[in-house]
Design a protein around this motif. Structure first.
Motif, PDB file in Angstrom:
ATOM      1  N   VAL B  31       0.823  -1.215   0.000  1.00 53.25           N
ATOM      2  CA  VAL B  31       0.000   0.000   0.000  1.00 53.25           C
ATOM      3  C   VAL B  31       0.860   1.270   0.000  1.00 53.25           C
ATOM      4  N   GLY B  32       2.174   1.134   0.264  1.00 56.52           N
ATOM      5  CA  GLY B  32       3.055   2.298   0.383  1.00 56.52           C
ATOM      6  C   GLY B  32       3.481   2.864  -0.958  1.00 56.52           C
ATOM      7  N   GLY B  43      -0.614   7.658  -4.284  1.00 55.11           N
ATOM      8  CA  GLY B  43      -0.426   9.055  -3.890  1.00 55.11           C
ATOM      9  C   GLY B  43      -0.559   9.305  -2.398  1.00 55.11           C
ATOM     10  N   LEU B  44      -1.103   8.347  -1.665  1.00 52.00           N
ATOM     11  CA  LEU B  44      -1.339   8.586  -0.236  1.00 52.00           C
ATOM     12  C   LEU B  44      -0.047   8.478   0.573  1.00 52.00           C
ATOM     13  N   PHE B  45       0.851   7.607   0.145  1.00 48.52           N
ATOM     14  CA  PHE B  45       2.162   7.508   0.811  1.00 48.52           C
ATOM     15  C   PHE B  45       2.911   8.831   0.668  1.00 48.52           C
ATOM     16  N   GLU B  46       2.882   9.390  -0.538  1.00 46.31           N
ATOM     17  CA  GLU B  46       3.573  10.656  -0.775  1.00 46.31           C
ATOM     18  C   GLU B  46       2.931  11.775   0.048  1.00 46.31           C
ATOM     19  N   LYS B  47       1.620  11.716   0.198  1.00 44.65           N
ATOM     20  CA  LYS B  47       0.903  12.796   0.876  1.00 44.65           C
ATOM     21  C   LYS B  47       0.982  12.678   2.400  1.00 44.65           C
ATOM     22  N   GLY B  49       2.918  10.159   4.188  1.00 44.49           N
ATOM     23  CA  GLY B  49       4.192   9.685   4.724  1.00 44.49           C
ATOM     24  C   GLY B  49       4.149   8.274   5.280  1.00 44.49           C
ATOM     25  N   PRO B  50       5.345   7.753   5.594  1.00 45.78           N
ATOM     26  CA  PRO B  50       5.459   6.348   6.021  1.00 45.78           C
ATOM     27  C   PRO B  50       4.894   6.063   7.406  1.00 45.78           C
ATOM     28  N   ARG B  52       1.927   6.939   8.346  1.00 38.31           N
ATOM     29  CA  ARG B  52       0.479   6.730   8.241  1.00 38.31           C
ATOM     30  C   ARG B  52       0.080   5.823   7.083  1.00 38.31           C
ATOM     31  N   VAL B  53       1.021   5.500   6.219  1.00 37.94           N
ATOM     32  CA  VAL B  53       0.748   4.555   5.127  1.00 37.94           C
ATOM     33  C   VAL B  53       1.845   3.498   5.209  1.00 37.94           C
ATOM     34  N   ILE B  54       1.477   2.346   5.766  1.00 41.54           N
ATOM     35  CA  ILE B  54       2.500   1.401   6.218  1.00 41.54           C
ATOM     36  C   ILE B  54       2.433   0.105   5.420  1.00 41.54           C
ATOM     37  N   ASP B  55       3.528  -0.195   4.739  1.00 44.78           N
ATOM     38  CA  ASP B  55       3.651  -1.497   4.087  1.00 44.78           C
ATOM     39  C   ASP B  55       3.757  -2.573   5.156  1.00 44.78           C
ATOM     40  N   SER B  56       2.825  -3.491   5.155  1.00 45.63           N
ATOM     41  CA  SER B  56       2.857  -4.567   6.152  1.00 45.63           C
ATOM     42  C   SER B  56       3.762  -5.691   5.688  1.00 45.63           C
ATOM     43  N   PRO B  57       4.219  -6.533   6.619  1.00 42.07           N
ATOM     44  CA  PRO B  57       4.798  -7.811   6.188  1.00 42.07           C
ATOM     45  C   PRO B  57       3.739  -8.617   5.405  1.00 42.07           C
ATOM     46  N   LEU B  58       4.208  -9.561   4.641  1.00 35.68           N
ATOM     47  CA  LEU B  58       3.309 -10.320   3.761  1.00 35.68           C
ATOM     48  C   LEU B  58       2.592 -11.402   4.566  1.00 35.68           C
ATOM     49  N   ALA B  59       1.659 -10.989   5.390  1.00 41.32           N
ATOM     50  CA  ALA B  59       1.017 -11.910   6.333  1.00 41.32           C
ATOM     51  C   ALA B  59      -0.337 -11.330   6.727  1.00 41.32           C
ATOM     52  N   GLU B  60      -1.392 -11.881   6.131  1.00 39.50           N
ATOM     53  CA  GLU B  60      -2.711 -11.258   6.262  1.00 39.50           C
ATOM     54  C   GLU B  60      -3.249 -11.295   7.676  1.00 39.50           C
ATOM     55  N   LEU B  61      -3.014 -12.404   8.374  1.00 38.50           N
ATOM     56  CA  LEU B  61      -3.513 -12.499   9.747  1.00 38.50           C
ATOM     57  C   LEU B  61      -3.057 -11.297  10.561  1.00 38.50           C
ATOM     58  N   SER B  62      -1.774 -10.981  10.432  1.00 41.53           N
ATOM     59  CA  SER B  62      -1.243  -9.895  11.265  1.00 41.53           C
ATOM     60  C   SER B  62      -1.685  -8.529  10.772  1.00 41.53           C
ATOM     61  N   ILE B  63      -2.000  -8.397   9.490  1.00 41.19           N
ATOM     62  CA  ILE B  63      -2.545  -7.117   9.019  1.00 41.19           C
ATOM     63  C   ILE B  63      -3.828  -6.814   9.786  1.00 41.19           C
ATOM     64  N   VAL B  64      -4.671  -7.824   9.901  1.00 35.63           N
ATOM     65  CA  VAL B  64      -5.935  -7.648  10.615  1.00 35.63           C
ATOM     66  C   VAL B  64      -5.700  -7.534  12.122  1.00 35.63           C
ATOM     67  N   ALA B  65      -4.837  -8.398  12.659  1.00 35.46           N
ATOM     68  CA  ALA B  65      -4.644  -8.409  14.115  1.00 35.46           C
ATOM     69  C   ALA B  65      -4.002  -7.114  14.608  1.00 35.46           C
ATOM     70  N   VAL B  66      -3.034  -6.617  13.870  1.00 35.19           N
ATOM     71  CA  VAL B  66      -2.424  -5.338  14.244  1.00 35.19           C
ATOM     72  C   VAL B  66      -3.473  -4.231  14.128  1.00 35.19           C
ATOM     73  N   GLY B  67      -4.309  -4.329  13.108  1.00 36.09           N
ATOM     74  CA  GLY B  67      -5.419  -3.383  12.994  1.00 36.09           C
ATOM     75  C   GLY B  67      -6.340  -3.448  14.202  1.00 36.09           C
ATOM     76  N   ILE B  68      -6.636  -4.646  14.653  1.00 33.76           N
ATOM     77  CA  ILE B  68      -7.493  -4.799  15.833  1.00 33.76           C
ATOM     78  C   ILE B  68      -6.841  -4.133  17.047  1.00 33.76           C
ATOM     79  N   GLY B  69      -5.563  -4.417  17.257  1.00 33.26           N
ATOM     80  CA  GLY B  69      -4.873  -3.826  18.413  1.00 33.26           C
ATOM     81  C   GLY B  69      -4.873  -2.311  18.346  1.00 33.26           C
ATOM     82  N   ALA B  70      -4.605  -1.788  17.159  1.00 26.67           N
ATOM     83  CA  ALA B  70      -4.596  -0.324  17.004  1.00 26.67           C
ATOM     84  C   ALA B  70      -5.990   0.254  17.209  1.00 26.67           C
ATOM     85  N   ALA B  71      -7.004  -0.486  16.783  1.00 25.84           N
ATOM     86  CA  ALA B  71      -8.383  -0.031  16.973  1.00 25.84           C
ATOM     87  C   ALA B  71      -8.776  -0.078  18.448  1.00 25.84           C
TER      88      ALA B  71
END
Lengths: 348, 333
Positions: B31-32, B43-47, B49-50, B52-71
């Motif tokens: 997404v970066g 364009g969102l990475f440029e606007k 910055g890194p 707020r627009v974060i390339d995740s590791p290639l692991a979907e479970l953790s994309i969601v789980a980290v999202g849950i923790g942040a939420a």
């Protein structure tokens, strides 16, 4: 390294704090013992125990900013939760699943410790799910600091996220994915693995091919520390060092506290099929509460009379919590329908 | 008003929500700097910055789980799953964790999380870049499941999702990302900062003879099918774009069939236990007296995926002509 850094952090704990640590471990133990008795009397349906692991849990809790820093516990963290601020009455209300029970209103089984006010996150029963979520909590801490939403030096804001789990749970992919985030993003996170030698019946050597869970930290580019989990001050020192690293923006730490579960896995388990009585007796001789009491007495911090008084007070607290919970009403059946969706902000 | 594509609408919604609320951040695979494999975050990475627009590791479970923790920590994550087909490793975190947090803590912890994922077939994606996964999640109380079919709705619904205090699964019909265009109010006008409420269906086309219920790409196709049968057969079809599957707008579903007496549900997921079954059950239960014919479903065949070869893919996918045929058949009943 300065001379001061060589001094154990625990050596700076004052007598009152040491006594408070002892009291917390003892109170958890007395509560735990009562829960087993209530289960055997048929008064409650389920209990899962922290007995034997109080040092690992209370030592860790006292090393963080309790009630402020995030804690994402697992089902065995009774003593840790008591240290954070959960009360014996809370626990008794859970055991009896009474109306208004603190963690879930009686929806969850006991031992799903939770308090929004204390930043103690209410988990599920599925092991290791909390680890990548804790990476998310730690990510949020760092995000707020980097984007100016929080001051990194503000002690009223969470500055580290601590999670706990057993060694068996580190076999889960969720654990790996969470640790990987913690490493890649240098998150202010502490993963405390309470290695109690068994995942229900399965011993450590059937879970992993390495000697220590902490050895796996190298795979995430973070420090891995092994500590005697039955030595409360050693655990405090290890976690405190990890806390300081997290507060300083130096990233995550994996801590493995080697300990032992003195009871079966839960009230529904019978451990006689998978471990010898001799082994259990050996570890009862290494009881972390007994050990800390002897230490405090040798240091002149706790007199035998004080120790007896602590014990009396703990039993009395458990008695009154039990009585209050028994007298409390059950939830109304229709309470099962509540709190499915959070209402929109602004009430729209 | 400016005509934009569906994916431009998705991007505008994220851009505007990030500008509005500093707690909103994006994470997901590529997404970066890449701007997402479909360019949703371009364009969102440029606007932003890194941070707020974060390339995740290639692991979907953790994309969601980290999202849950942040939420849980009251940020407002937008997590991108690159293809809906890749969401299954995160099933446990979505279904057992995000959906149940509020209930299991009696309202203490909420999870204001958005999970975006392109879904659906017809793009030569084969078994693992074509899936429709909505039925798995529409089954789960505690989640919201949203599927837009127009740029206007995509933008307005995604903004609502970001502002919703609950976990929202936002499935985007990727075949329509660039194929579907529509008018959206300009951002700098009073109408620009609009939202579309979650939980409300839309009457995409009014009609008297027969109701077609659909969502995503199939809503788009159903409108085209309605034009065909109106022109060729004089059948006056009402098309209901469900837009939100959970919570389902039951009133809108029932109101239409009570008017027309006939119901066809179109979805590109395979037929059995698909979302159409729930719509059919609702109609059978609460609008039985209004029915002038059987409740029909048109969906993909019960095979494990959308095949890659063009011939088999086209055979699998409902399209305006097969929908028109199903309409004619039911109208003649």
């Amino acid at each position: 390294m300065t001379t001061d850094a060589l001094v154990r952090a625990s050596s700076r704990l004052d007598e009152q704090t040491l006594l408070s640590i002892y009291w917390t471990m003892l109170l958890s133990r007395r509560l735990d013992e009562r829960a087993w008795a209530l289960h055997r009397q048929g008064k409650i349906h389920f209990h899962i125990s922290a007995m034997g692991q109080e040092a690992a849990q209370v030592g860790a809790a006292f090393a963080i900013q309790r009630g402020v820093d995030y804690v994402n516990p697992y089902y065995r963290d009774l003593a840790l939760s008591i240290a954070i601020g959960i009360t014996p009455l809370d626990i008794m209300m859970s055991l009896y699943a009474k109306q208004g029970e603190y963690s879930s209103g009686g929806r969850q089984m006991p031992a799903h410790f939770n308090s929004r006010r204390l930043n103690l996150v209410g988990g599920s029963s599925v092991v290791a799910t909390q680890v990548p979520q804790t990476a998310g909590l730690a990510f949020a801490i760092k995000y707020r600091q980097k984007t100016g939403l929080a001051d990194p030096a503000d002690p009223t804001q969470p500055r580290v996220a601590l999670t706990c789990l057993g060694e068996g749970s580190t076999s889960q992919g969720e654990w790996h994915e969470g640790m990987n985030w913690a490493g890649v993003h240098r998150l202010p996170m502490i993963c405390l693995v309470q290695n109690n030698a068994y995942a229900i019946s399965v011993p450590v050597d059937s879970q992993m091919a390495v000697a220590n869970v902490a050895d796996r930290a190298a795979g995430y580019g973070i420090p891995g520390v092994v500590v005697d989990g039955n030595d409360v001050l050693a655990v405090y020192d290890a976690v405190r060092e990890a806390v300081e690293r997290a507060y300083a923006g130096e990233g995550a730490t994996l801590i493995e506290a080697k300990t032992y579960r003195l009871t079966p896995h839960s009230s529904d388990d019978d451990d006689r099929s998978y471990r010898t009585r001799e082994e259990v007796e050996l570890w009862k001789g290494r009881d972390p509460i007994l050990r800390f009491r002897q230490h405090l007495q040798a240091e002149g911090v706790l007199s035998p009379e004080q120790a007896e008084d602590c014990d009396r007070r703990a039993r009395a607290e458990v008695d009154s919590a039990q009585a209050a919970a028994e007298a409390a009403p059950d939830p109304e059946p229709e309470e099962a329908l509540g709190a499915v969706y959070a209402p929109a902000e602004g009430g729209s | 008003m400016t005509q934009i594509t569906l994916i431009e609408a998705v991007r505008q919604a994220m851009d505007e929500e990030m500008a509005r609320d500093p707690r909103v951040f994006l994470t997901g695979e590529d997404v970066g700097v890449r701007g997402g494999v479909f360019r949703a975050t371009q364009g969102l990475f440029e606007k932003y910055g890194p941070d707020r627009v974060i390339d995740s590791p290639l692991a979907e479970l953790s994309i969601v789980a980290v999202g849950i923790g942040a939420a849980l920590a009251e940020l407002r994550p937008i997590c991108e799953i690159q293809f809906a087909d890749f969401i299954h490793p995160a099933f446990n975190q979505i279904v057992s964790e995000a959906a149940r947090f509020y209930y299991r803590t009696n309202g203490a912890w909420r999870v204001p999380l958005v999970i975006r994922a392109p879904y659906g077939g017809g793009v030569s994606g084969g078994l693992y870049h074509s899936q429709s996964v909505e039925a798995f999640y529409a089954h789960v109380p505690g989640l919201k499941v949203v599927i837009p079919s127009t740029p206007y709705d995509a933008k307005g619904l995604l903004k609502s999702a970001v502002r919703d205090p609950n976990p929202v699964l936002f499935f985007e019909p990727k075949k329509g990302y660039r194929a579907i265009k529509g008018d959206v109010p300009d951002a700098d006008t009073p109408e620009g900062d609009y939202t579309v409420p979650i939980g409300q269906a839309r009457v995409a086309r009014e009609g008297r003879d027969l109701s077609v219920y659909a969502y995503g790409m199939m809503a788009h196709y159903s409108e085209k099918a309605a034009e065909i049968v109106a022109r060729e057969d004089g059948i006056d079809v009402e098309v209901i774009d469900l837009r939100t599957l959970l919570p389902l707008d039951k009133a809108a579903v029932l109101a239409s069939v009570r008017k027309t007496g006939k119901a066809l549900i179109v979805y590109e997921d395979n037929l059995t236990m698909g979302f159409g079954a729930e719509v059919a059950a609702l109609i059978a239960d609460e609008a039985f007296d209004s029915l002038d014919g059987p409740i029909r479903r048109l969906a993909g065949p019960d095979v494990p995926g959308v095949p890659y070869a063009h011939t088999m893919q086209e055979f699998y996918m409902p399209n305006p002509h097969t929908i028109a045929a199903a309409i004619r058949d039911l109208a003649a009943y």
